[in-house]
Design a protein around this motif. Structure first.
Motif, PDB file in Angstrom:
ATOM      1  N   HIS A 173     -30.283 -11.126  13.762  1.00 27.54           N
ATOM      2  CA  HIS A 173     -30.698  -9.733  14.014  1.00 27.54           C
ATOM      3  C   HIS A 173     -32.088  -9.470  13.417  1.00 27.54           C
ATOM      4  N   GLN A 174     -32.318  -9.969  12.212  1.00 30.06           N
ATOM      5  CA  GLN A 174     -33.611  -9.775  11.560  1.00 30.06           C
ATOM      6  C   GLN A 174     -34.723 -10.497  12.314  1.00 30.06           C
ATOM      7  N   ARG A 175     -34.400 -11.689  12.829  1.00 26.26           N
ATOM      8  CA  ARG A 175     -35.402 -12.458  13.567  1.00 26.26           C
ATOM      9  C   ARG A 175     -35.853 -11.706  14.821  1.00 26.26           C
ATOM     10  N   LYS A 176     -34.900 -11.100  15.528  1.00 26.73           N
ATOM     11  CA  LYS A 176     -35.241 -10.354  16.737  1.00 26.73           C
ATOM     12  C   LYS A 176     -36.151  -9.174  16.412  1.00 26.73           C
ATOM     13  N   TYR A 177     -35.851  -8.501  15.308  1.00 27.54           N
ATOM     14  CA  TYR A 177     -36.673  -7.360  14.914  1.00 27.54           C
ATOM     15  C   TYR A 177     -38.054  -7.818  14.444  1.00 27.54           C
ATOM     16  N   ASN A 178     -38.078  -8.831  13.582  1.00 26.81           N
ATOM     17  CA  ASN A 178     -39.346  -9.265  12.989  1.00 26.81           C
ATOM     18  C   ASN A 178     -40.255  -9.968  13.984  1.00 26.81           C
ATOM     19  N   GLU A 179     -39.681 -10.507  15.055  1.00 24.11           N
ATOM     20  CA  GLU A 179     -40.500 -11.192  16.049  1.00 24.11           C
ATOM     21  C   GLU A 179     -41.544 -10.252  16.649  1.00 24.11           C
ATOM     22  N   LYS A 180     -41.192  -8.962  16.762  1.00 27.16           N
ATOM     23  CA  LYS A 180     -42.122  -7.975  17.324  1.00 27.16           C
ATOM     24  C   LYS A 180     -43.355  -7.796  16.448  1.00 27.16           C
ATOM     25  N   PHE A 181     -43.197  -8.097  15.147  1.00 22.88           N
ATOM     26  CA  PHE A 181     -44.285  -7.828  14.200  1.00 22.88           C
ATOM     27  C   PHE A 181     -44.814  -9.098  13.535  1.00 22.88           C
ATOM     28  N   ARG A 182     -44.346 -10.249  14.016  1.00 26.49           N
ATOM     29  CA  ARG A 182     -44.689 -11.508  13.342  1.00 26.49           C
ATOM     30  C   ARG A 182     -46.191 -11.756  13.324  1.00 26.49           C
ATOM     31  N   ILE A 183     -46.874 -11.540  14.442  1.00 28.49           N
ATOM     32  CA  ILE A 183     -48.313 -11.795  14.507  1.00 28.49           C
ATOM     33  C   ILE A 183     -49.066 -10.838  13.591  1.00 28.49           C
ATOM     34  N   ARG A 184     -48.638  -9.563  13.592  1.00 28.25           N
ATOM     35  CA  ARG A 184     -49.271  -8.579  12.699  1.00 28.25           C
ATOM     36  C   ARG A 184     -49.042  -8.950  11.236  1.00 28.25           C
ATOM     37  N   ASP A 185     -47.800  -9.263  10.890  1.00 25.93           N
ATOM     38  CA  ASP A 185     -47.480  -9.574   9.498  1.00 25.93           C
ATOM     39  C   ASP A 185     -48.223 -10.819   9.031  1.00 25.93           C
ATOM     40  N   ASN A 186     -48.343 -11.796   9.919  1.00 27.62           N
ATOM     41  CA  ASN A 186     -49.052 -13.024   9.576  1.00 27.62           C
ATOM     42  C   ASN A 186     -50.520 -12.734   9.299  1.00 27.62           C
ATOM     43  N   ALA A 187     -51.100 -11.826  10.075  1.00 29.10           N
ATOM     44  CA  ALA A 187     -52.503 -11.455   9.865  1.00 29.10           C
ATOM     45  C   ALA A 187     -52.680 -10.733   8.534  1.00 29.10           C
ATOM     46  N   ILE A 188     -51.749  -9.860   8.190  1.00 26.38           N
ATOM     47  CA  ILE A 188     -51.835  -9.133   6.919  1.00 26.38           C
ATOM     48  C   ILE A 188     -51.750 -10.091   5.744  1.00 26.38           C
ATOM     49  N   LEU A 189     -50.770 -10.984   5.765  1.00 28.44           N
ATOM     50  CA  LEU A 189     -50.614 -11.953   4.679  1.00 28.44           C
ATOM     51  C   LEU A 189     -51.844 -12.847   4.563  1.00 28.44           C
ATOM     52  N   THR A 190     -52.346 -13.295   5.693  1.00 28.64           N
ATOM     53  CA  THR A 190     -53.526 -14.170   5.696  1.00 28.64           C
ATOM     54  C   THR A 190     -54.730 -13.458   5.092  1.00 28.64           C
ATOM     55  N   LEU A 191     -54.927 -12.199   5.469  1.00 24.25           N
ATOM     56  CA  LEU A 191     -56.084 -11.456   4.971  1.00 24.25           C
ATOM     57  C   LEU A 191     -55.993 -11.260   3.465  1.00 24.25           C
ATOM     58  N   PHE A 192     -54.811 -10.934   2.959  1.00 20.53           N
ATOM     59  CA  PHE A 192     -54.641 -10.790   1.508  1.00 20.53           C
ATOM     60  C   PHE A 192     -54.953 -12.094   0.786  1.00 20.53           C
ATOM     61  N   LEU A 193     -54.415 -13.189   1.296  1.00 20.15           N
ATOM     62  CA  LEU A 193     -54.482 -14.466   0.583  1.00 20.15           C
ATOM     63  C   LEU A 193     -55.834 -15.159   0.714  1.00 20.15           C
TER      64      LEU A 193
END
Length: 348
Positions: A173-193
């Motif tokens: 269930h979490q994977r289905k929800y997070n898939e919608k935001f995976r690219i955005r979340d990956n960009a946020i984490l990358t920018l911070f790091l």
């Protein structure tokens, strides 16, 4: 709401300050007008909250001040406040009950911040010859104990990005929800790091702040100053992929915020904190990772690569080099440990 996050934030802060001033003694407005040009709206908002706590404490606990409400305090009452009262207030802050039933606690840093507010308050009226003495200078600040530096090791960073890339570790269930935001979340984490920006800087980013010809972007630092930061090709690729994905969303044409919520509105600080928390719980369950910890991770890695504390301070936007030195003292300690036993005095 406009596309200028910082102007909107200042408007909200000013509105809240004015609401708090309606609860505070009338002479407090003199102080807030006097410091307006030398402080940020966030600083003044924190001052207003702290002063409300201070006067509420006096009203409820210092019985020689017989008032019906904190609105009844006058400048004359400031002259009747002594250092021992302020010390009792700091002791009270350790644990106290709010009217709504909540129990509030303050660490040494919380007490120190509130003492700083009281000192600024008394200093202003003393310098304006409106009170006889600045008794707050007689109060010793709480001793601050150093907090351990928490950051990600290289393996933990790789694990964090692995979960962000693959969504492994989440339920179906979490994977289905997070898939919608995976690219955005990956960009946020990358920018911070890879850039070490503050969470408030990340929240305030607009699409127009990025220049992919120079691999650079514009941030608004604490205090309102702007700076240009640079990123490498790895970050550029991730951000371009996110922007391609962003273009597929049904976003209003006038919405220029870089990172968007599920409602296609600017993603706010608390939401970014949650994004980092949900991935870091999988990667490093024993560490509480926040945006600031990712900033620490970047700063540590940059210092290890450059061995230049000044470039670290400049990139991170520290106005005082001592802030940087203190923050990365753990790096120096690791280096000292690494040479233990290198010098030999016996041949055997």
């Amino acid at each position: 709401m406009s596309n200028n996050y910082y102007l909107d934030r200042d408007r909200r802060n000013i509105k809240k300050i004015n609401e708090l001033l309606n609860e505070l003694p009338s002479f407090c407005s003199i102080f807030f007008i006097g410091i307006q040009n030398s402080t940020s709206t966030l600083t003044r908002l924190n001052y207003a909250f702290d002063l409300r706590t201070f006067f509420t404490y006096i009203l409820n606990n210092e019985y020689e001040f017989k008032k019906d409400s904190i609105k009844d305090f006058t400048l004359t009452d400031l002259d009747n406040i002594d250092a021992r009262l302020i010390e009792r207030f700091l002791a009270y802050l350790t644990y106290y009950d709010k009217e709504d039933g909540r129990v509030i606690s303050n660490s040494e840093r919380g007490k120190t911040r509130k003492l700083s507010t009281i000192r600024a308050f008394f200093k202003y009226f003393f310098n304006k010859d409106m009170i006889r003495a600045n008794v707050s200078t007689k109060v010793t600040p709480p001793k601050l104990h150093e907090k351990p530096i928490i950051r990600l090791e290289d393996s933990e960073t790789a694990e964090l990005m692995y979960h962000s890339d693959t969504l492994n570790g989440f339920s179906e269930h979490q994977r289905k929800y997070n898939e919608k935001f995976r690219i955005r979340d990956n960009a946020i984490l990358t920018l911070f790091l890879t850039t070490g920006i503050r969470v408030s800087e990340c929240v305030g980013l607009n699409v127009d702040d990025f220049n992919f010809t120079l691999n650079s972007f514009r941030v608004t630092r604490k205090g309102g100053n702007q700076a240009i930061l640079y990123f490498g090709e790895e970050t550029a690729d991730v951000m371009k992929r996110y922007l391609q994905y962003r273009d597929t969303l049904n976003i209003p044409k006038d919405e220029r915020a870089m990172f968007l919520s599920s409602q296609n509105k600017r993603l706010m600080v608390r939401s970014m904190e949650y994004i980092i928390k949900k991935y870091s719980k999988l990667a490093t369950p024993l560490k509480k990772i926040t945006p600031h910890k990712l900033r620490s991770t970047y700063g540590t890695n940059l210092y290890n690569q450059t061995n230049d504390i000044y470039i670290v301070a400049e990139v991170l936007g520290h106005s005082d080099i001592n802030t940087t030195k203190k923050h990365y003292a753990a790096v120096q300690e690791e280096r000292r440990k690494s040479v233990a036993g290198v010098v030999k005095i016996r041949n055997n």
